[in-house]
Design a protein around this motif. Structure first.
Motif, short mmCIF file in Angstrom:
data_model
loop_
_atom_site.label_atom_id
_atom_site.label_comp_id
_atom_site.label_asym_id
_atom_site.label_seq_id
_atom_site.Cartn_x
_atom_site.Cartn_y
_atom_site.Cartn_z
N THR A 1 6.56 -8.52 8.97
CA THR A 1 7.34 -9.57 9.41
C THR A 1 6.70 -10.73 9.02
O THR A 1 7.11 -11.92 8.72
CB THR A 1 7.04 -9.45 11.11
OG1 THR A 1 7.45 -8.32 11.40
CG2 THR A 1 7.73 -10.67 11.76
N GLU B 1 1.95 -0.69 13.95
CA GLU B 1 1.97 -1.93 14.56
C GLU B 1 1.46 -2.83 13.57
O GLU B 1 2.18 -3.97 13.18
CB GLU B 1 1.09 -2.16 15.85
CG GLU B 1 1.28 -3.52 16.32
CD GLU B 1 1.44 -3.44 17.87
OE1 GLU B 1 2.40 -4.34 18.17
OE2 GLU B 1 1.33 -2.64 18.80
N PHE B 2 0.62 -2.47 12.99
CA PHE B 2 -0.05 -3.49 11.75
C PHE B 2 1.13 -3.44 10.63
O PHE B 2 1.13 -4.71 10.28
CB PHE B 2 -1.41 -2.58 11.19
CG PHE B 2 -1.92 -3.22 10.13
CD1 PHE B 2 -2.46 -4.59 10.38
CD2 PHE B 2 -1.77 -2.57 8.73
CE1 PHE B 2 -2.90 -5.17 9.24
CE2 PHE B 2 -2.53 -3.16 7.64
CZ PHE B 2 -3.12 -4.50 7.75
N ASP C 1 4.23 -3.46 10.93
CA ASP C 1 5.11 -4.23 11.44
C ASP C 1 4.74 -5.83 11.26
O ASP C 1 5.57 -6.58 10.78
CB ASP C 1 5.56 -3.99 12.78
CG ASP C 1 6.35 -2.72 13.15
OD1 ASP C 1 7.04 -2.32 12.02
OD2 ASP C 1 6.40 -2.26 14.08
N ILE C 2 3.50 -5.86 11.82
CA ILE C 2 3.01 -7.40 11.60
C ILE C 2 3.02 -7.87 10.27
O ILE C 2 3.66 -9.15 9.86
CB ILE C 2 1.45 -7.63 12.27
CG1 ILE C 2 1.81 -7.29 13.92
CG2 ILE C 2 0.97 -8.86 12.06
CD1 ILE C 2 0.48 -7.16 14.58
#
Lengths: 201, 201, 201, 201
Positions: free
Chosen positions: A197, A190-191, A193-194
């Motif tokens: 992005t 998730e990290f 991805d963030i």
DNA sequence: TATGAATGAGCCTTCATTCAT
DNA sequence: TATGAATGAAGGCTCATTCAT
């Protein structure tokens, strides 16, 4: 015929491995040389044949730790071309660490942080800075590549590199504190991805 | 007839303030009670009138630290409505800390981390976990609000909250190590941008 | 290859001998470990290689004391058959003590008494009781023999045994307080006469 | 109208009574002034209004103890004429002590013994010697009377007096160590019989 | 006078380091 | 080279004593 031959380097390494384990468990101040000796299966005095002091032992243990981490990460990056993907791989390499023998090094890292911050501990701070400096450079060079390829937006790549490193460390520590709170691998994903992005053009 | 009257609570607090400074500078194991006493401008024995042991002093210092941090952050959040903006404010509150009297607390925080991680240090770990638990909940509730308002994409809000907290800590530590490397306020701003962008729908 | 070889048992005994001297002179609470170390001609820390604490050292010193006393008395009794004569020999054995290296143990005995009486000092009390228990049994068995042989009148032999032990101790202490007041050997002889006459059929 | 009037002597005595209790329980070195203060229901500092130091308090407590013991024994002897009977009464007076409020003083006595024996503790030794000196004189004078009246055989009356005193003390201590071993009153009676028989013409 | 908060000397104990074997 | 016995500096903690109120 020849006198007992001992590979000094090998033995030194053996002691370091034991030291890392013990330092990780008890910290610098709480680790006793006797305990390290026992963990290494040797006599107390023998440590001093290879290391001048407890302090030297500690910082050499740290160096070994950094080196092994570096090797592990390097291996991961070799086959990846795309900067975006490299960032993701870099971040995920940490996940690997957590499921390997490196897990026990985690506490050592915290201990080193604490030790490094102390005023007047220039040696520690230098070693620490040196370690992160290398990591930061690696990431910075990936980011620079990405910006060049217009895959990442323009940014202060050094600061962002520091941020990524620091964030991974911090996230890791959160997980260490309470491993049931969230799955570290997914959180790192998730990290990643963030970050990707957030950095993308 | 009446004995010397002392505001015990006030004096206790005075000692704690001194202890925080000294612990931050030297760590738990390296801090000498005599040094704390000197920093507080009192005699060694006096500390023991207010605290049972060095250990108790350390953990009470931690509590004060957490409390004061909490108050500071709460104040910042009161006037903000938008979840997105709240995240930004939350992150920036750390920046405030760095330019305030809290700066000296930073090393204490690292020390507490190190101390908390030690095996068998349940007290420390509990205190630490408790602290982050509260911070995490605050952020999680902001994220939940944001997801509800379709301003953030769906996510494991607890894990992301932990990630944000951890990242801020880690970033902060990077900066502590080498303050000239990048301006912490801008880095935090950048970090806030990345997070918000990365989390947005 | 081989480390320094030390007869640990011998050294332990050496320290105990020194400890007995110092404890006898200063008592438990007033004895400083540094002083014991100096008396033994070793470093402070070395004591802790052989004894866990000041307390353990004290009670082990006591054990040595009791043991050596027991041996001395046993030797005296071996060649004597007549119960009446045995009582006399037993009492006179104390006289021997006073003119031997045991003299210095006397104060230790008092110290142990004092320490043993303290409430909550079960360890001390137990050790003390154990010591006297053995002495009492020895005397009781002599008295029983004498009663059986109609040389002593019927009596509560255990109580009388306790009385004889206690009386010798007490007489001894009187003499310790003021050695010029009366000659201890003659006083013990007189005591033996009184006891034997008083107990005779 | 008049300022608060406190009978200094009365208060001093009150503190002494408390001190005797505490010293008896814990010994000199282990007794804390704070504990004495608490037992007396006053503040720590107040003790120093009446006594220069812990040491002075201890030895004054001792004096009170001796005095009260003397009074009790004197009362017993007043109505007795026969020296033989006086010896018996003297010895039995101890029995009285054991069933009175004096019982708690027993440990104090041991403590005083221990303290008195210490080298260089002239003050203690002197006080102790003084106490026994008086007791000894009392008994010696009884014995002299008995010898004069041909009821006792000729003897070194001072030495025998010391022996009687010491024996009673010792017997008493034996009983203190294990109160179930024998009944102290009967043992003292038996002791009186033995002594009287042993000393008789 | 009475108090108890403050103090610091003093001591037990730990442990990094040395060194004889 | 390897060892672990010996060491003493250092530090946490206690408590008798002082003194401001």
């Amino acid at each position: 015929m020849s006198p007992k031959v001992v590979d000094k380097s090998e033995k030194k390494n053996h002691i370091l491995k034991a030291a890392i384990r013990v330092f990780a468990e008890s910290g610098l101040a709480n680790t006793k040389m006797a305990h390290v000796a026992q963990a290494a299966g040797i006599g107390k005095g023998t440590i001093y044949e290879y290391f001048k002091s407890k302090d030297e032992l500690f910082w050499m243990a740290f160096e070994v730790f950094v080196e092994e981490m570096g090797v592990l990460i390097e291996r991961k990056l070799i086959d990846v071309e795309d900067p975006v993907e490299q960032i993701r791989v870099y971040i995920m390499a940490w996940s690997e660490m957590l499921n390997s023998e490196f897990r026990e090094f985690a506490n050592l890292m915290i201990e080193i942080w604490a030790e490094s911050m102390r005023k007047g501990q220039d040696k520690g701070l230098a070693a620490m800075t040196e370690m992160y400096y290398q990591y930061r450079l690696q990431i910075k060079s990936i980011l620079d590549q990405g910006v060049l390829q217009k895959k990442f937006r323009p940014m202060n790549t050094l600061a962002v590199a520091a941020m990524i490193i620091g964030s991974m460390d911090g996230l890791f520590l959160q997980w260490l504190m309470d491993k049931d709170l969230f799955p570290i691998e997914e959180a790192l994903k998730e990290f990643a991805d963030i970050v990707i992005t957030g950095l993308s053009e």
